[in-house]
Design a protein around this motif. Structure first.
Motif: not given
Ligand code: DP6
Length: 365
Positions: A38-41, A50-51, A248-249
């Protein structure tokens, strides 16, 4: 309850029974290590991708929440915080912010005075983030109070709301409620996944990934060079952000299959690439940061050498810092432990390391 919940579902429903005057709850809550990062919100604590993480076992926080009902009828947030027995007023702003954020979902918190006692199993200045286990422990204590006020809530709802609240304190804390693998963030292939809370990985995990080991090599025990808030903000206007979120997805889709099939080589490939990508995002942001230390790189190279020579399935991952998490299957514990002691410990500060493994989640004590 197997439906995906919405924000509305988490608003407290008062059933007006069992109003406790005073008491206390204690929870032991593990840390976790992300495999897809998770990096960025964006507001309010919604992840940009998602992580998934392994819940840990030996690294945990124990928090006791003492509560007493205020007789004055005055409504405000009031608490004291003790960390390892010492009053810590400098911890207050972060927790006050957390209480303010969750107040609309647990409005009863303004009817009580609280005293919080917290301690970690790992040294405070170890470079291991305690926000995940710490916020999750506090969220669980508050949920125990909600359960007294409304005993009709189910265990599933209890965990989901604890994760929902914990997320508002720290994103990764949403993954510190349950074990052994937890997904946070909506992903089309993962049933019941949500941006609002962490959900247990829904498929059966292959025995290769049961009891997985995570030996944490403490390369740099100093204060974090980049706070998580600053770090996540680096992803705003980052030239590679959109591609990273897409990746990441895709990595989570691949990892979901790998975890079910027991594909150890596939696991290594995704997990190491995720760690290096996280650091690549920091190298290529503006301002830019190098969070690895020379010893971090030495350890990585040693792991790669050892793998090439012995065909071991040992691999590494990294947090937003210099420490290295060495991951390996249960059946290789003897050989990899020996390798760590003989070849990697000299790269740790004061030879300091922590032997951890996958755990089952938080526990009330
Ligand atoms: C690199 O959960 O600490 O460990 O939501 O701002 O509290 P906040 O951030 P935090 O970020 C964790 C980032 C990471 C990767 C991960 O755990 O997925």
């Amino acid at each position: 309850m197997n439906k995906v919940l919405t924000v509305q579902d988490f608003i407290f429903k008062n059933v007006d029974i069992n109003i406790p005057e005073k008491g206390s709850f204690t929870w032991k809550t593990p840390s976790n290590i992300a495999l897809v990062k998770y990096w960025g919100k964006r507001e309010p604590q919604i992840p940009k991708n998602p992580s998934i993480s392994f819940t840990l076992d030996a690294c945990f926080t124990i928090t006791t929440l003492e509560f007493s009902k205020r007789n004055s009828g005055e409504k405000n947030i009031n608490f004291d915080i003790y960390f390892e027995g010492e009053k810590k007023d400098d911890f207050k702003p972060k927790i006050a912010k957390f209480f303010t954020l969750i107040q609309q979902y647990v409005p009863f918190i303004t009817d009580y005075d609280f005293v919080i006692h917290s301690r970690n199993s790992f040294p405070h200045s170890s470079g291991i983030a305690s926000s995940a286990s710490g916020m999750a422990a506090l969220a669980l204590c508050i949920m125990s109070l909600e359960k007294q006020l409304n005993p009709t809530i189910t265990d599933k709802f209890f965990n989901k709301k604890a994760s929902f609240l914990a997320r508002l304190g720290s994103g990764s804390a949403s993954r510190s409620i349950e074990g052994e693998l937890v997904v946070w963030g909506k992903h089309n292939d993962i049933k019941d996944s949500s941006d609002l809370y962490g959900a247990k990985f829904p498929s059966t995990i292959h025995t290769n990934f049961k009891n997985y080991h995570d030996t944490i090599l403490l390369v740099d025990k100093g204060e974090k060079q980049v706070s998580s808030t600053l770090g996540h903000n680096l992803m705003h206007n980052h030239p590679f952000a959109e591609k990273r979120f897409e990746q990441a997805h895709q990595n989570l889709s691949k990892l979901a299959i790998i975890l079910q099939k027991g594909d150890l080589r596939g696991f290594i490939n995704i997990v190491e690439s995720e760690a290096l990508t996280l650091h690549a995002m920091m190298l290529t942001s503006n301002p830019y940061f190098i969070l690895m230390k020379p010893n971090t790189l030495s350890i990585i190279n040693k792991i790669w050498e050892f793998r090439a020579q012995t065909n071991s399935n040992v691999c590494f991952t990294l947090d937003a810092g210099a420490n290295v998490h060495v991951l390996f299957p249960e059946k290789e514990k003897k050989s990899v432990n020996q390798f760590i002691v003989n070849e990697l410990l000299s790269f740790c500060q004061n030879n300091h390391y922590i032997c951890d493994r996958v755990g089952v989640g938080a526990k009330q004590i």
